[in-house]
Design a protein around this motif. Structure first.
Motif, PDB file in Angstrom:
ATOM      1  N   ASN A   1       1.868  13.902   2.137  1.00  0.00           N
ATOM      2  CA  ASN A   1       3.120  13.424   2.736  1.00  0.00           C
ATOM      3  C   ASN A   1       3.862  12.448   1.817  1.00  0.00           C
ATOM      4  O   ASN A   1       4.732  11.697   2.265  1.00  0.00           O
ATOM      5  CB  ASN A   1       2.837  12.769   4.091  1.00  0.00           C
ATOM      6  CG  ASN A   1       2.281  13.762   5.077  1.00  0.00           C
ATOM      7  OD1 ASN A   1       2.728  14.906   5.135  1.00  0.00           O
ATOM      8  ND2 ASN A   1       1.279  13.352   5.829  1.00  0.00           N
ATOM      9  N   LYS A   2       3.541  12.486   0.527  1.00  0.00           N
ATOM     10  CA  LYS A   2       4.134  11.552  -0.442  1.00  0.00           C
ATOM     11  C   LYS A   2       5.662  11.634  -0.464  1.00  0.00           C
ATOM     12  O   LYS A   2       6.336  10.598  -0.511  1.00  0.00           O
ATOM     13  CB  LYS A   2       3.559  11.824  -1.831  1.00  0.00           C
ATOM     14  CG  LYS A   2       4.018  10.830  -2.864  1.00  0.00           C
ATOM     15  CD  LYS A   2       3.135  10.956  -4.101  1.00  0.00           C
ATOM     16  CE  LYS A   2       3.934  11.258  -5.309  1.00  0.00           C
ATOM     17  NZ  LYS A   2       3.109  11.292  -6.527  1.00  0.00           N
ATOM     18  N   ALA A   3       6.227  12.836  -0.408  1.00  0.00           N
ATOM     19  CA  ALA A   3       7.692  12.970  -0.455  1.00  0.00           C
ATOM     20  C   ALA A   3       8.339  12.299   0.762  1.00  0.00           C
ATOM     21  O   ALA A   3       9.366  11.619   0.632  1.00  0.00           O
ATOM     22  CB  ALA A   3       8.103  14.439  -0.529  1.00  0.00           C
TER      23      ALA A   3
ATOM     24  N   ALA B   1       0.837  -1.209   0.000  1.00  0.00           N
ATOM     25  CA  ALA B   1       0.000   0.000   0.000  1.00  0.00           C
ATOM     26  C   ALA B   1       0.869   1.255   0.000  1.00  0.00           C
ATOM     27  O   ALA B   1       0.562   2.234  -0.694  1.00  0.00           O
ATOM     28  CB  ALA B   1      -0.930  -0.011   1.208  1.00  0.00           C
ATOM     29  N   ALA B   2       1.950   1.224   0.751  1.00  0.00           N
ATOM     30  CA  ALA B   2       2.852   2.375   0.814  1.00  0.00           C
ATOM     31  C   ALA B   2       3.567   2.596  -0.512  1.00  0.00           C
ATOM     32  O   ALA B   2       3.703   3.731  -0.973  1.00  0.00           O
ATOM     33  CB  ALA B   2       3.866   2.187   1.948  1.00  0.00           C
TER      34      ALA B   2
ATOM     35  N   LEU C   1      10.592   4.886   2.181  1.00  0.00           N
ATOM     36  CA  LEU C   1      10.640   3.650   1.395  1.00  0.00           C
ATOM     37  C   LEU C   1      11.950   3.483   0.639  1.00  0.00           C
ATOM     38  O   LEU C   1      12.515   2.378   0.599  1.00  0.00           O
ATOM     39  CB  LEU C   1       9.459   3.601   0.429  1.00  0.00           C
ATOM     40  CG  LEU C   1       8.083   3.469   1.086  1.00  0.00           C
ATOM     41  CD1 LEU C   1       6.994   3.515   0.026  1.00  0.00           C
ATOM     42  CD2 LEU C   1       7.984   2.211   1.929  1.00  0.00           C
ATOM     43  N   THR C   2      12.459   4.559   0.043  1.00  0.00           N
ATOM     44  CA  THR C   2      13.708   4.426  -0.718  1.00  0.00           C
ATOM     45  C   THR C   2      14.925   4.250   0.180  1.00  0.00           C
ATOM     46  O   THR C   2      15.992   3.853  -0.304  1.00  0.00           O
ATOM     47  CB  THR C   2      13.902   5.610  -1.692  1.00  0.00           C
ATOM     48  OG1 THR C   2      13.875   6.833  -0.968  1.00  0.00           O
ATOM     49  CG2 THR C   2      12.827   5.610  -2.782  1.00  0.00           C
TER      50      THR C   2
ATOM     51  N   ALA D   1       3.190   5.956  -2.727  1.00  0.00           N
ATOM     52  CA  ALA D   1       4.396   6.733  -3.021  1.00  0.00           C
ATOM     53  C   ALA D   1       4.722   6.769  -4.518  1.00  0.00           C
ATOM     54  O   ALA D   1       5.731   7.353  -4.912  1.00  0.00           O
ATOM     55  CB  ALA D   1       5.583   6.159  -2.249  1.00  0.00           C
ATOM     56  N   ASP D   2       3.871   6.144  -5.329  1.00  0.00           N
ATOM     57  CA  ASP D   2       4.114   6.068  -6.780  1.00  0.00           C
ATOM     58  C   ASP D   2       5.454   5.421  -7.113  1.00  0.00           C
ATOM     59  O   ASP D   2       6.177   5.872  -8.010  1.00  0.00           O
ATOM     60  CB  ASP D   2       4.023   7.452  -7.439  1.00  0.00           C
ATOM     61  CG  ASP D   2       2.590   7.968  -7.519  1.00  0.00           C
ATOM     62  OD1 ASP D   2       1.666   7.137  -7.588  1.00  0.00           O
ATOM     63  OD2 ASP D   2       2.406   9.192  -7.507  1.00  0.00           O
ATOM     64  N   LEU D   3       5.795   4.347  -6.405  1.00  0.00           N
ATOM     65  CA  LEU D   3       7.053   3.644  -6.646  1.00  0.00           C
ATOM     66  C   LEU D   3       6.867   2.285  -7.326  1.00  0.00           C
ATOM     67  O   LEU D   3       7.840   1.555  -7.521  1.00  0.00           O
ATOM     68  CB  LEU D   3       7.814   3.457  -5.326  1.00  0.00           C
ATOM     69  CG  LEU D   3       8.335   4.735  -4.682  1.00  0.00           C
ATOM     70  CD1 LEU D   3       8.905   4.453  -3.297  1.00  0.00           C
ATOM     71  CD2 LEU D   3       9.382   5.394  -5.570  1.00  0.00           C
TER      72      LEU D   3
END
Length: 189
Positions: free
Chosen positions: A102-104, A59-60, A110-111, A64-66
């Motif tokens: 809070n996407k950034a 989900a994260a 995550l990265t 986060a569009d990853l």
């Protein structure tokens, strides 16, 4: 008189297909993760979506569009926190990170779990030994994790001094490798 239920043809085919899939998975040597087979010919995202232990991570990654990035050629090493690892964060942290504004921050967290190379556990252990017991691991998120051994386990320390243990190592993917970890790794504040 009791009747014994029989398998219909469709159910029998599903059972045979499932057994064949399990057999082909066993031949890969990949460990099961979250109750699901992990296939070396699938991407990190394709495998992660099947793990019952990684629904929060999936989900994260989506929020986060990853997805596209972690589905690309790579290679990547992903230190994949379990649902319980996310649950151990302070109350409300996950929900806050998943909010669009809070996407950034979510991308940064995550990265900090991703390395732009495919590193199996024996290679990581070798780098730790070569560096005298502690090896810096730079991530694509700009964080540097510190890897060390505790017995036969790889332990990663994040920039806040929090430690996470690799609990399932060397889950091969078509675009890298996953190591399941028991704690979310966080960037410095």
């Amino acid at each position: 008189m009791k009747t014994i239920p029989t398998l219909n043809a469709a159910a029998a085919l599903c059972l045979v297909a499932g057994l064949a899939q399990a057999e082909s998975h066993a031949q890969t040597g990949n460990p099961m993760v979250g109750g699901a087979a992990m296939f070396a010919d699938k991407t990190i995202v394709e495998n992660a979506v099947n793990s019952a232990d990684h629904t929060t991570l999936v989900a994260a990654v989506k929020a986060a569009d990853l997805v596209e990035t972690l589905s690309s050629e790579g290679p990547f090493t992903v230190f994949a926190p379990t649902n319980s690892a996310f649950s151990s964060l302070a109350a409300g942290t996950v929900e806050t990170l998943l909010e669009p504004e809070n996407k950034a921050a979510l991308q940064k967290v995550l990265t900090c779990h991703v390395v732009s190379a495919s590193a199996m556990s024996d290679a990581i252990a070798g780098m730790i030994a070569d560096d005298g017991g502690m090896h810096p691991v730079p991530t694509v998120g700009g964080c540097t994790l510190q890897a060390r051994m505790e017995g036969s386990n790889i332990v990663l320390t994040d920039e806040r001094g929090r430690s996470s243990t690799v609990v399932v190592a060397d889950v091969m993917q078509s675009n890298g490798v996953i190591h399941v970890v028991d704690r979310v790794l966080l960037p410095s504040m």
